[in-house]
Design an enzyme around this catalytic site. Structure first.
Site, PDB file in Angstrom:
ATOM      1  N   ASP A   7       0.914  -1.155   0.047  1.00  0.00           N
ATOM      2  CA  ASP A   7      -0.070   0.012  -0.056  1.00  0.00           C
ATOM      3  C   ASP A   7       0.857   1.269  -0.151  1.00  0.00           C
ATOM      4  OD1 ASP A   7      -2.342   1.587   0.285  1.00  0.00           O
ATOM      5  OD2 ASP A   7      -2.037   1.533   2.314  1.00  0.00           O
ATOM      6  N   GLU A  66      -1.204  -1.365  -4.792  1.00  0.00           N
ATOM      7  CA  GLU A  66      -2.501  -0.688  -5.067  1.00  0.00           C
ATOM      8  C   GLU A  66      -2.123   0.497  -5.881  1.00  0.00           C
ATOM      9  OE1 GLU A  66      -6.226  -0.147  -2.250  1.00  0.00           O
ATOM     10  OE2 GLU A  66      -4.521   1.078  -1.602  1.00  0.00           O
ATOM     11  N   ASP A 138      -2.237   0.848   7.139  1.00  0.00           N
ATOM     12  CA  ASP A 138      -1.613   0.899   5.995  1.00  0.00           C
ATOM     13  C   ASP A 138      -1.170  -0.752   5.735  1.00  0.00           C
ATOM     14  OD1 ASP A 138      -1.514   3.505   5.276  1.00  0.00           O
ATOM     15  OD2 ASP A 138      -0.053   3.868   6.910  1.00  0.00           O
TER      16      ASP A 138
END
Length: 164
Positions: A7, A66, A138
């Site tokens: 992430d 992502e 996260d």
């Protein structure tokens, strides 16, 4: 197969490693690579070194990152894009296959709907990976990205098997 989910973030880059054993998923580890406030170059270097160390330590077979979205703060979006570049560079240099997923695709793969709240995502990640303790939000997001990639790879394997 081991998958690392990433992430991207400039302050906190979440990561999570899962094992895929047939249809089963198992949590291996998760954490956050931090960068301190200051000049952008050293911050990106710290993220790169930290993420490379995680990849060396866990030796994943694949990576998933992502995708970022554009918001009203153009400078913030640009900086996040640079952190995302680090999230792609580190696994690419390790020779890993990298999957990239939009946030809504990750949510849909994990929760079943593309506009799920963070709490719903964390709940489903805990359900899919029993006993997991998140290093932070996260890291939870990174595990969701890894799960999304695992589902993508499992679906691809089924399609290949069906066409053979």
């Amino acid at each position: 197969m081991k998958i690392i989910g990433i992430d991207p973030g400039l302050r906190n880059m979440g990561w999570g490693v899962i094992a895929v054993e047939g249809p089963r998923l198992r949590h291996l580890d998760n954490g956050i690579v931090h960068s301190e406030a200051g000049d952008l170059g050293p911050r990106l270097a710290a993220l790169y070194r930290g993420l490379c160390a995680v990849i060396v330590r866990h030796a994943p077979d694949a990576a998933a990152v992502e995708q970022t979205f554009v918001n009203k703060d153009a400078l913030g979006t640009l900086k996040l894009g640079q952190a995302r570049g680090i999230a792609l560079l580190a696994p690419a240099e390790a020779g890993l296959e990298i999957g990239e997923y939009a946030p809504n695709a990750v949510k849909k793969a994990v929760v079943g709907v593309g506009h799920a709240a963070k709490e719903q995502i964390q709940h489903m990640v805990r359900f899919m990976l029993p006993g997991v303790e998140f290093a932070g939000p996260d890291a939870a997001d990174a595990l969701a990205v890894a799960i999304c990639h695992a589902h993508h790879l499992q679906g691809r394997a089924l399609r290949i098997k069906a066409s053979a």
